[in-house]
Each structure stands twice: as C-alpha cells, then as structure tokens.
Design a protein around this motif. Structure first.
Motif, short mmCIF file in Angstrom:
data_model
loop_
_atom_site.label_atom_id
_atom_site.label_comp_id
_atom_site.label_asym_id
_atom_site.label_seq_id
_atom_site.Cartn_x
_atom_site.Cartn_y
_atom_site.Cartn_z
N UNK A 13 0.84 -1.20 0.00
CA UNK A 13 0.00 0.00 0.00
C UNK A 13 0.87 1.25 0.00
N UNK A 14 1.92 1.26 0.82
CA UNK A 14 2.81 2.42 0.87
C UNK A 14 3.50 2.64 -0.47
N UNK A 15 3.90 1.57 -1.13
CA UNK A 15 4.55 1.70 -2.44
C UNK A 15 3.59 2.30 -3.46
N UNK A 16 2.33 1.88 -3.43
CA UNK A 16 1.34 2.40 -4.38
C UNK A 16 1.08 3.88 -4.12
N UNK A 17 0.97 4.26 -2.85
CA UNK A 17 0.76 5.67 -2.53
C UNK A 17 1.96 6.50 -2.97
N UNK A 18 3.16 5.92 -2.88
CA UNK A 18 4.36 6.64 -3.30
C UNK A 18 4.39 6.96 -4.78
N UNK A 19 3.56 6.24 -5.56
CA UNK A 19 3.50 6.50 -7.00
C UNK A 19 2.58 7.67 -7.36
N UNK A 20 1.85 8.20 -6.36
CA UNK A 20 0.95 9.32 -6.61
C UNK A 20 1.73 10.63 -6.58
N UNK A 21 2.48 10.84 -7.59
CA UNK A 21 3.30 12.04 -7.74
C UNK A 21 3.00 12.68 -9.09
N UNK A 22 3.28 13.98 -9.24
CA UNK A 22 2.95 14.65 -10.51
C UNK A 22 3.50 13.97 -11.75
N UNK A 23 4.67 13.31 -11.61
CA UNK A 23 5.26 12.66 -12.78
C UNK A 23 4.37 11.57 -13.36
N UNK A 24 3.48 11.01 -12.56
CA UNK A 24 2.64 9.91 -13.01
C UNK A 24 1.18 10.31 -13.21
N UNK A 25 0.91 11.59 -13.33
CA UNK A 25 -0.47 12.06 -13.38
C UNK A 25 -0.78 12.80 -14.67
N UNK A 26 -2.05 12.71 -15.08
CA UNK A 26 -2.61 13.56 -16.12
C UNK A 26 -3.65 14.46 -15.48
N UNK A 27 -3.50 15.76 -15.64
CA UNK A 27 -4.41 16.73 -15.04
C UNK A 27 -5.35 17.27 -16.10
#
Length: 389
Positions: A13-27
C-alpha cells in the motif's frame, strides 16, 4: 464489492501511494474562460463532432514554479512548509477564502472489522408452513416481524396473531438475534432514524424486521420512510415544491458526503432524499458499522445547512440543476416514457414546468423547504430492517 482482505500488505500500500506524484499524473482542467490563458493559439485543437476546443501542455513547463513542490506533500518533513505556502497562495488567488482558510483535517482512522458475523445472513425458508407466508415464504423466507419502537427492553415485538407455529418460530429467531449485541440495536437504529418525527404517534408507525437474504450476504439494510398525510385535494403538488426539495437534497448531500466518507469506506453507505411525498433514508453495510452511520446522518440532518454556510454553494448547485433540466443526453425512448408518466402519474412534472419554477427561486425558500413542506405536518413512519442482523 463484498470482499475481505484478511492479510493486508502495508508495504505494498505504501509503495502504491508513493506513485501518486505529478510525474505519473494527467491533469484535466475545465474552464469556460480557458481561451484567455491559452497564449499560443496555434496549439489549440478541436474535438471532432463536439466542437470542443482544448489544449495539451506539459505540466512541468506550465507550472514550473510549483511543479517540484507538489511532490513534497508525501514527504512528512516538508509537508508543513509546503502546505503553508499553498495556503498563502490560495488566499491571494481566492480573496473570499479569508484568513481562516485551512486545509482539510487528516482522515480519521478507518475501523477495520476483525470479525464479520455471518450467523444471520441467510433467510429461513419456510417449506410447508402456510402460516409463515406460504409460497412467498418458501421462495423468500418468513414474513417480517414487527419491531417495538418503545422501551429498549422490548425492542422486538413478536406478532403471534398468525398461530402457534408462527409465534414459536419467530420467538426462536428473535432469541437468537438478541444474543448479538448489534442485532439488539435494531429498534434503536430505526428510532434514531426517526429524527424528523417528534410528532409521530405510536399508531402512526410500522417498523419490521426480517432476518437474512435469499442471496447470502454479510450485510444488512435499514429502510425508513417518513410520509406526510394528504387529503383528497393534496395529491398533486406544485412544481416549485418539488424543485425546492430537490435542491435541498443536493445541497445537504454536498455538505454530508465529505464529512461521512471515512464512515462509509469501511463498508457502509447511506441515501437521504426529500420530495413532496416524504423523506426517505436507506442505510446498508456491515452490521457493526451501520449504527454509527445512522447517528452521523441524523446529526447532519438536524444541523441542516446552517452549520456549513457557503456563499458559492447555492449558485453552483442551482446552475448544475438548471443544466440537467436543459440537457437531453439520454436515449429518446427515455424521454418518451417520462412524458407518458407525467401525463398518467400524480406528482410528476415536466422539465419545462420545473424550469419555470426556478425563475424566481430564492435560497431562503430552499433552505426552509423541509420544515415548511414536510416536518411541520403529521408524519407516518414505515421502516424495514433486514439482512445479516
């Protein structure tokens, strides 16, 4: 769905939350005045068939100043400074936010059910017992028993009017249910949901309980309806009354939804709606979570909208409701069936009638609509509790 993770993996779960960064997002930003900030018009594109203009930009270049800082929110050591900077910029961008603007509080810990009881999740089919429902009892289980909404000592009333077999079977079922602490709160849940009916007399209530489901499930459901009495000349209500109550439902839901999210994520849900035919509440979920959710929903209803004032909420909800009445995004057959129902069914109004009622609608009349149209009248309570409880 109805699933249970018996061995949660905190590291995963912590690893998945760590992926929630701007580099991995489409806004995606929707703005009716977007053209004012587009700059280079040569990069503007148009969606085929819909004539919607849009522009794609790299977030790193578009928000170069703040881009790197966004990722710091997941870092506890930098989160405090990052949030303080964000609030300062928010006050400059939104002057109405005021000096008391603040970020949402961290969510409360979510209750994890260590043990989900399943003893009462199956309905008792009554083969050959005509006293318990005949064919319906064989297919769907025995008929509901009446709940006493009086003293806590008599929460479950046994209806013995259908013969000794009926009474014997029901007494055994209720005795088993009483051994469960959560099941012992059935009448209290219904009584707690009876928040609007201080004037409801004992003769104006009908509350029922039925154990289990035919399709086996570990969840339970509480359905409560509070309906005003009407005379022969009150079957049809004006469109303005329906519109006021519909808007109130939307406004209250906007207030309640974020406040109750933490109580629902563990495995419970609710619905609360108002219309000219009454107030409807539905609670579903694991038995251990439903009583607390009932109490929270009732508290929010009693507080109403006055506890959460907002100058922008009503205009926005009104605009969204108006847009929904002016749009026809469904299939043509849906509107044909609805028009037929308007002609044949009482208390139904066309979109045109509802739009006309919005022309001179004031926020004060919407906020006061439950009290003026429903709670000031004698109400009759009908409730059903069923499932794994």
């Amino acid at each position: 769905g109805d699933s249970l993770i018996e061995e949660p993996d905190a590291g995963l779960v912590a690893d998945l939350i760590g992926l929630l960064v701007p580099e991995n997002m489409n806004a995606l930003l929707v703005d009716q005045d977007a053209e004012k900030s587009w700059g280079d018009q040569t990069k503007v594109q148009t969606v085929p068939h819909y004539d919607i203009k849009y522009k794609v930009e790299d977030v790193r270049s578009r928000f170069a100043k703040n881009y790197k800082r966004w990722g710091q929110w997941a870092n506890a050591s930098a989160a405090g400074a990052s949030q303080a900077e964000f609030l300062e910029e928010l006050r400059q961008f939104l002057p109405d936010a005021g000096a008391d603007a603040s970020l949402p509080e961290p969510p409360k810990p979510i209750a994890v059910l260590a043990d989900v009881k399943t003893d009462l999740m199956r309905a008792t089919l009554t083969f050959g017992l005509a006293q318990l429902g005949g064919v319906d009892g064989e297919l769907f289980g025995s008929n509901p028993t009446a709940l006493a909404l009086g003293s806590a000592a008599e929460r479950v009333a046994i209806n013995t009017s259908r013969g000794p077999i009926d009474a014997q079977v029901r007494q055994a079922a209720v005795a088993e249910a009483r051994s469960d602490v959560q099941a012992n709160q059935l009448a209290l849940m219904v009584r707690g949901a009876d928040f609007a009916a201080e004037g409801v007399a004992g003769n104006d209530t009908a509350a029922w309980y039925r154990q289990g489901w035919v399709a086996v499930s570990p969840e339970m459901q509480v359905k409560v309806m509070l309906r005003p009495r009407v005379t022969k000349d009150q079957w049809e209500s004006p469109p303005a009354d329906d519109v006021r109550l519909a808007l109130y439902s939307s406004l209250l839901q906007e207030v309640m939804a974020p406040q109750l999210y933490d109580r629902m994520i563990g495995g419970a849900s609710y619905e609360l709606s108002f219309d000219t035919e009454g107030i409807s509440l539905t609670f579903e979920g694991f038995p251990a979570l439903v009583p607390d959710l009932v109490s929270s929903v009732v508290a929010h209803f009693k507080n109403g909208l006055s506890a959460h004032p907002s100058a922008s909420r009503f205009p926005r909800v009104l605009s969204e409701y108006t847009d929904s009445l002016r749009s026809y995004s469904g299939m043509p057959v849906q509107y044909a069936i609805n028009d037929r129902n308007v002609l044949l069914t009482t208390n139904m109004h066309s979109k045109e009638e509802s739009l006309a009622a919005l022309s001179d609608l004031q926020e004060a009349s919407v906020v006061s609509s439950p009290q003026g149209l429903l709670l000031s009248k004698p109400l009759e309570l009908t409730a059903l509790v069923m499932g794994n409880v």
